[in-house]
Design an enzyme around this catalytic site. Structure first.
Site, PDB file in Angstrom:
ATOM      1  N   GLU A   7      -7.416  -2.386   3.160  1.00  0.00           N
ATOM      2  CA  GLU A   7      -8.341  -1.487   2.458  1.00  0.00           C
ATOM      3  C   GLU A   7      -9.681  -1.301   3.161  1.00  0.00           C
ATOM      4  O   GLU A   7     -10.270  -0.222   3.129  1.00  0.00           O
ATOM      5  CB  GLU A   7      -8.605  -1.987   1.028  1.00  0.00           C
ATOM      6  N   GLU A  51      -0.435  -5.600  -3.245  1.00  0.00           N
ATOM      7  CA  GLU A  51      -0.960  -6.145  -4.502  1.00  0.00           C
ATOM      8  C   GLU A  51       0.117  -6.166  -5.592  1.00  0.00           C
ATOM      9  O   GLU A  51       0.163  -7.086  -6.408  1.00  0.00           O
ATOM     10  CB  GLU A  51      -2.185  -5.334  -4.944  1.00  0.00           C
ATOM     11  N   GLY A  87      -2.335  -1.475  -2.126  1.00  0.00           N
ATOM     12  CA  GLY A  87      -1.779  -1.578  -3.475  1.00  0.00           C
ATOM     13  C   GLY A  87      -0.324  -2.014  -3.477  1.00  0.00           C
ATOM     14  O   GLY A  87       0.138  -2.654  -4.433  1.00  0.00           O
ATOM     15  N   ALA A  96      -2.409   2.389  -2.476  1.00  0.00           N
ATOM     16  CA  ALA A  96      -2.879   3.400  -3.419  1.00  0.00           C
ATOM     17  C   ALA A  96      -2.933   4.741  -2.705  1.00  0.00           C
ATOM     18  O   ALA A  96      -3.228   4.794  -1.511  1.00  0.00           O
ATOM     19  CB  ALA A  96      -4.259   3.020  -3.918  1.00  0.00           C
TER      20      ALA A  96
END
Ligand code: COA
Length: 687
Positions: free
Chosen positions: A123, A103, A100, A61
């Site tokens: 993270e 993910e 992300g 992200a």
């Protein structure tokens, strides 16, 4: 366009494209949603291959967006749609697939990676938990135990290692090509992860993971929250687990710890050569003068970066000692699996040890790491100037000596720059680049180029006693000694600072580096010390008693048998004695008060360092304290922490302490300025 859409027969290629590393921001999430709409509308797509343009799949992200409100579409919704899409998505991974990015890959039905890809959910290192299904999908894919090994520590794996634990289905040099060829029928049968169970694990497994997180990531919230979420994946329906994960992610990303970790992440990346410096090529041959612990560590760091190194010593014994020191590091690196036999041989081949400066005649850079005495340094630089090419840059690793005075030995002092490494030099990430009065831009630029090659964090410092880091350290120790003399013990001080987040307190750390170095500095400073400033004599008493730290078996602690530390009542008595001689009534400080004093002393010194222009920005102080002195990263460095306290509170604290001792606690004018103007330390600039 941060998402490219390309159709090739019944195959759709969705390519993440936001250079340099495809961080997943709002535009990319929206682009993925558009791609999903299009795929569903087309109706006849057989497979979707998701890959990244440039050097990565996706670095996670976009952390730059974490300071503002989240804007839809959100990443968990994107990944959920990918996972539930009628058309199977295949992740074709090269480079980083982190956070992300990983993910998104977990939402895909099938994962193919290059062996050298880097995959994981780091993270927690940014103070958050995975926010797009990582804590719920990963345990379903690789099991609870393995997920507990990876997520709470933020560990990443190579594509090959990820394949071994089933995180990746196939390893191939050409993941996109492999994805194109994958059997369609088989692909159609692959089950999305949300349809699987997470598996079972006993409560003790989670307790062990919590104990490990508390030990290894002491004081940090995110690892423990990640463990809770992995535990929930075992019992909670997938949708509930996802909702809890999202709520945790959103709460954590605004937390002080996450802000601090983001600050350090971006400050580290911003630490590079300023644009106005000339571009220089790093020479491939570097001379190192002195093969003691520091010189050998520097030499090894250079060898690690593929450079050719000539270590110069004073005599044959010195050469043998230097060889033994470098060999020790090569052995340790081999034992830890960091290098193999061939790597060790390559390093030995690139190393020359000599007593003759002429052997370094071709070097374009020399780093002096000789004995910390002005006369020795001046002789070394005169010899270097005579032996090396006229355009070679000459660097000193001095920790305390006046670089300008060292430069006086040179016909051309503009060639001289300070390169202050931290022990162990091949491990510690900080490099203070010291700019002398005459240092040329080219010499400074070479310092930055070296830091880049060695993957170190460069910070420019001006000339003063101790530069940035050691100057702050001296105040930290002074405040600790004062607290000790006036009412505490070294172990209470150490415990208070470990609770704050340091891996070890100031006394244990000093036992490791040796009390004699600071002692020699104090003697050097005797002539110039402010006579009005209180002097705490306990450390001198320790040296008189031969308690120099671990190397003598005893320092502030005793080390019977060489290892575990033991509190030493004789040391505690020294403070009682000195306080008695000085007529001091001792006070019983609690841990909060100890921390308050030690931290304020450091902030005050750092503020003076900024006011004097020795450091450029508060972020530079943060980098120095985190990467050189063990200040807890999750507090964002000394000045970031000071900003969480606020300038007014810092000033108030100092003003109160100044009533006790107006010299030691005189508030820095920089702090007064910030408090008066109501600005953050990070925004303060010298007029
Ligand atoms: N969000 C925003 N920007 C990011 C980013 C992220 N998640 N990851 C990297 N960047 C930016 C860096 O700030 C840098 O920007 P700059 O060029 O303006 O300085 C640029 O991308 C390149 O990153 P850098 O770290 O210098 O490159 P690298 O090749 O050495 O390393 C990675 C690449 C991906 C390994 C590394 O950037 C990384 O670990 N990123 C963070 C991964 C992560 O923790 N993701 C989870 C996010 S919650």
């Amino acid at each position: 366009m941060s998402v490219e859409y390309r159709r090739d027969g019944r195959v759709v290629h969705v390519v993440l494209n936001a250079p340099p590393v495809n961080a997943i921001g709002h535009a990319m999430r929206a682009g993925l949603m558009d791609a999903l709409d299009r795929i569903e509308a087309e109706g006849d797509v057989e497979r979707v291959i998701l890959s990244g343009a440039g050097r990565a799949f996706a670095a996670g992200a976009d952390a730059r967006e974490f300071d503002s409100d989240p804007e839809p579409p959100h990443l968990p919704d994107v990944s959920d749609r990918i996972a539930r899409c009628d058309v199977p998505w295949i992740a074709a991974i090269h480079g980083a697939a982190l956070g992300g990015g990983a993910e998104l890959a977990l939402a895909c039905r099938y994962r193919i990676a290059r062996a050298d890809a880097v995959i994981g959910l780091p993270e927690v290192t940014l103070g958050v938990v995975p926010g797009a299904g990582g804590t719920q999908r990963l345990p379903r894919l690789i099991g609870i135990d393995r997920a507990l090994d990876l997520i709470p520590a933020g560990k990443t794996l190579s594509g090959r290692a990820a394949r071994e634990i089933g995180l990746i289905d196939e390893v191939d040099d050409d993941p996109v090509g492999f994805a194109e060829m994958t059997n369609a029928e088989w692909l159609g049968m692959a089950v999305p992860l949300h349809e699987l169970n997470s598996g079972e694990a006993a409560p003790e497994v989670f307790e062990a993971a919590r104990a490990q997180a508390r030990a290894k990531m002491c004081g940090q919230d995110a690892p423990l929250r990640a463990i809770n979420l992995i535990e929930r994946s075992m019992t909670a329906p997938f949708e509930d687990g996802m909702a809890e994960e999202r709520a945790t992610f959103l709460a954590l990303r605004q937390s002080d710890q996450a802000r601090a970790l983001r600050h350090i992440f971006f400050a580290e990346r911003a630490a590079k050569a300023p644009a106005d410096l000339p571009r220089v090529d790093l020479p491939e041959h570097v001379a190192v003068v002195g093969g003691g612990t520091m010189g050998a560590g520097i030499a090894y760091a250079l060898l690690n970066a593929g450079l050719r190194v000539t270590v110069i010593e004073t005599d044959a014994d010195g050469v043998e000692r230097a060889r033994a020191n470098v060999e020790k590091i090569i052995d340790a690196s081999q034992r830890r699996g960091l290098i193999d036999e061939a790597g060790a041989a390559a390093r030995r081949n690139a190393l020359t040890l000599t007593t003759d400066y002429a052997d370094a005649a071709g070097a374009g850079l020399a780093i002096e790491a000789a004995f910390e005495a002005m006369e020795v340094k001046r002789q070394v630089f005169a010899a270097l100037e005579a032996a090396l090419p006229a355009d070679a840059i000459l660097a000193s690793n001095t920790s305390y000596l006046d670089l300008n005075e060292v430069g006086g030995a040179l016909a051309d002092p503009s060639r001289l720059v300070g390169l202050h490494f931290f022990a162990p030099a091949h491990i510690m990430k900080l490099l203070e680049i010291v700019r002398g009065a005459e240092t040329s831009d080219r010499a400074l630029a070479l310092g930055f180029a070296l830091a880049k090659r060695l993957r170190k964090v460069p910070v420019v410092a001006g000339v003063c006693d101790g530069f940035i880091g050691n100057r702050i350290l001296a105040r930290y120790r002074e405040a600790a000694d004062t607290v000790f003399m006036d009412g505490s013990t070294p172990w209470e001080v150490d415990e208070a600072m470990v609770e704050f987040g340091y891996a070890m307190g100031p006394y244990e750390a000093q036992d490791l580096s040796g009390l004699d170095i600071a002692h020699a500095n104090r003697r050097r400073q005797d002539a110039t010390r402010d006579p009005a400033r209180r002097y705490i004599p306990i450390a001198d008493r320790m040296v008189e008693l031969g308690k120099l730290g671990r190397k003598t078996g005893a320092g502030w602690y005793r080390y019977p048998g060489g290892n575990g530390k033991v509190e030493d009542p004789i040391v505690a008595d020294l403070a009682l004695e000195e306080a008695h001689f000085a007529g001091i009534t001792r006070t019983d400080y609690d841990a909060d008060e100890i921390r308050h004093r030690l931290i304020l002393a450091m902030i005050n010194e750092a503020a003076d360092i900024l006011a004097e222009g020795i450091a450029e920005t508060a972020a530079d102080i943060d980098l120095v304290t985190v990467f050189g002195y063990g200040f807890p990263r999750w507090r964002g460095g000394l000045m970031h922490h000071a900003d969480t306290l606020g300038a007014a509170a810092v000033l108030d604290g100092l003003a109160t302490l100044a009533k006790e001792d107006p010299v030691a606690w005189r508030p820095s004018p920089m702090i007064e300025d910030c408090a008066r103007r109501g600005i953050r330390f990070s925004d303060w600039r010298r007029a």
